[in-house]
Design an enzyme around this catalytic site. Structure first.
Site, short mmCIF file in Angstrom:
data_model
loop_
_atom_site.label_atom_id
_atom_site.label_comp_id
_atom_site.label_asym_id
_atom_site.label_seq_id
_atom_site.Cartn_x
_atom_site.Cartn_y
_atom_site.Cartn_z
N GLY A 41 0.80 -1.23 0.00
CA GLY A 41 0.00 0.00 0.00
C GLY A 41 0.83 1.27 0.00
O GLY A 41 2.02 1.27 -0.33
N ALA A 119 -10.42 -4.17 -8.07
CA ALA A 119 -11.68 -4.78 -7.65
C ALA A 119 -12.83 -3.80 -7.77
O ALA A 119 -12.66 -2.59 -7.54
CB ALA A 119 -11.56 -5.25 -6.20
N HIS A 444 19.70 3.93 32.86
CA HIS A 444 20.47 5.17 32.77
C HIS A 444 21.71 4.94 31.92
O HIS A 444 22.32 3.89 32.03
CB HIS A 444 20.89 5.60 34.18
CG HIS A 444 21.72 6.84 34.21
ND1 HIS A 444 21.18 8.08 33.98
CD2 HIS A 444 23.05 7.02 34.42
CE1 HIS A 444 22.14 8.99 34.06
NE2 HIS A 444 23.28 8.36 34.33
#
Ligand code: FAD
Ligand code: NAD
Length: 465
Positions: A41, A119, A444
């Protein structure tokens, strides 16, 4: 005409559609997916992935240019860098190709049948697909519309020639010397910043009175500052009128009503995206719409039984991870599992420099919803890791309900904060309180330490500020 029958038909193989098909295949549902262009896509081919690749190229180029100009505070110098944009685009295309192949492999592994073609609905259970070998009919018990979105085209500034969409911008093999961006939203600022970092002279024309109107000004402040430092001119309250007569720029109306011509080699139009429903045969269905978008309920069901819609075709927020989550949910619903949309937040990230992240409610939204608030904000200027990365601009902000101390929203702006979205999303989804976040040991030195510090600030006892 050959006919296929299946339990589930997915139209569109973007992040919404392909995830839906993979999950359905995993659940043993006989699934067909139809895609008219490339698997993955907009997101994979012309959106999220290619834009982040080019943003990375821009970041690396700027680092090299800073070193060449002696602009680093730590004494790094280098020769003047050169960027072969053709090679950068080829590298980006290679990543896209690898991911295209990956999606195809995942669909095959899940035993999903892939049909290439466009489609079109004949009725609520039947679709015709124009394939290379002729038309095919597909009959399905359930159909998912996942046809996504496309760039909005301004009628007085149509795409073509020097006027380009994000797709065109991501394929440029030559750097435009002067780039005018129409629309200071997600795409305009992500790409505009990248081009400015690569050396283009960028101007942004935004119709509203500020950039990124989706986020509050506290969050967008560091982005605006950085744009100024990059030499990007931002014209707010300005309207694009059309190309200049010679086609060498853009005519605009400025906020004070004056007409001005902005010289440009390319004009990038990024004024939003529209749903892709043309040619889909929606006139053969009876779907309730929200404007041009398909209206859905909490199970992504449309107004027609057995037809679902997911992703950008259903409207904002038009984000790949929302489309994917909807796709996964709908596959499970089709498999008969009890699912509904119950998410507490969807992280939104703007990959500008610095980056912006927001999950859940902003302070303004939380106030409007009637909550009494406790808000804590911790600046990266007080975070050791941010200093060692030379990225002290920005902060993490935690918005909680007073009393229960339930965290309602988390926002951050800063270099590299996109990766903090995982922790922010988890905290919102798990219903964390300020104490939960403050009480979690964060390693850290990391940027993530600003998160418990912001929670502690809201509780009245931040340690490092
Ligand atoms: P799409 O990805 O648009 O896919 C729809 C698919 O359906 C397409 O492949 C299309 O060809 C196909 N199709 C359409 N009609 C038919 C038909 N009739 N028959 C067969 N196939 C059809 N989102 C993020 O979350 N993060 C980001 O960083 C991000 N960056 C972006 C950067 C850019 C430049 C752009 C343009 C978008 C970006 N987005 C980002 C948004 C993201 O791309 C979309 O939200 C996402 O792609 C939506 O997925 P989708 O599956 O709904 O639709
Ligand atoms: P957007 O909605 O983010 O921004 C469009 C901007 O254009 C707005 O600020 C709007 O005020 C302005 N505008 C509209 N008409 C105008 C006009 N005529 N003249 C000047 N300005 C005008 O849209 P976009 O940047 O095109 O992005 C589309 C969608 O893609 C977004 O909704 C977003 O969901 C998605 N996206 C997401 C990401 C991400 O998640 N990092 C990145 C890119 C895109």
């Amino acid at each position: 005409m050959t006919e296929i029958t299946c339990k589930l038909l997915v139209i569109g193989a973007g992040p919404g559609g392909y995830v839906c098909a993979i999950r359905a295949g995993q659940l043993g549902i006989d699934t067909v997916i139809v895609e008219s262009t490339k698997l993955g896509g907009s997101c994979l081919n012309v959106g999220c992935i290619p834009s982040k690749a080019m943003i990375h190229v821009a970041e690396e180029f700027e680092k090299a240019a800073d070193a060449a100009a002696g602009r680093t505070p730590f004494g790094l110098t280098a020769g003047a860098p050169a960027l072969d944009l053709k090679q950068a685009v080829a590298w980006k295309d290679g990543i896209v190709q690898r991911l295209n192949n990956g999606v195809a492999a995942l669909l095959r592994k899940a035993k999903v049948k892939i049909v290439h073609g466009r489609a079109r609905f004949r009725d609520g259970k039947t679709v015709t697909v124009e394939t290379e070998t002729g038309p095919r009919t597909i009959k399905a018990e359930a159909i998912v519309i996942a046809t996504g979105s496309a760039p909005v085209e301004l009628p007085f500034l149509p795409f073509g020639g020097n006027v380009i969409s994000s797709t065109g911008a991501l394929a440029l093999t030559e750097l435009p010397k002067r780039l005018v961006v129409v629309g200071g939203g997600y795409i305009g600022l992500e790409l505009g910043t990248a081009f400015a970092r690569m050396g283009s002279k960028v101007m942004v024309v935004e119709a509203m009175d500020r950039i990124l109107p989706l986020y509050d000004t506290e969050l967008t402040g560091p982005v605006s500052k950085r744009l100024t430092a990059l030499g990007v001119e931002v014209l707010t309250g300005a309207k694009a009128l059309g190309p200049t007569a010679k086609g060498d720029g853009l005519r605009i109306e400025t906020a004070d009503g004056k007409e001005r011509s902005l010289p440009a080699d390319k004009v990038l139009v990024t004024v939003g995206r529209r749903p892709v429903t043309d040619g889909l045969g929606l006139e053969n269905l009876v779907l309730d719409m929200d404007g041009r978008f398909i209206r859905i309920g909490e199970r992504c069901e449309t107004s027609m039984r057995g037809i679902y819609a997911i992703g950008d075709v259903t409207g904002e927020p038009m984000l790949a991870h929302r489309a994917m989550a909807q796709g996964e949910m709908v596959a499970e619903i089709v498999a008969g599992l009890p699912r509904a949309w119950d998410k507490r937040g969807i992280a939104a990230i703007c990959f500008t420099d610095p980056e912006i992240v927001s999950v859940g409610l902003s302070p303004e939204e939380a106030k409007r919803a009637g909550h009494e608030l406790k808000i804590g904000q911790f600046p990266f200027a007080a975070n050791g890791r941010a200093m060692t990365r030379h990225g002290e601009a920005g902060f993490v902000r935690v918005v909680a309900q007073a009393g229960s101390e339930l965290v309602l929203g988390i926002q951050a702006v800063g270099q590299g904060v996109s990766e903090l979205s995982a922790a922010f999303g988890l905290a919102i989804e798990m219903g964390a309180t300020l104490q939960d976040i403050a009480g979690t040991i964060h390693a850290h030195p990391t940027l993530g330490e600003a998160f418990p510090e912001a929670a502690m600030k809201a509780l009245g006892h931040a340690l490092h500020i």
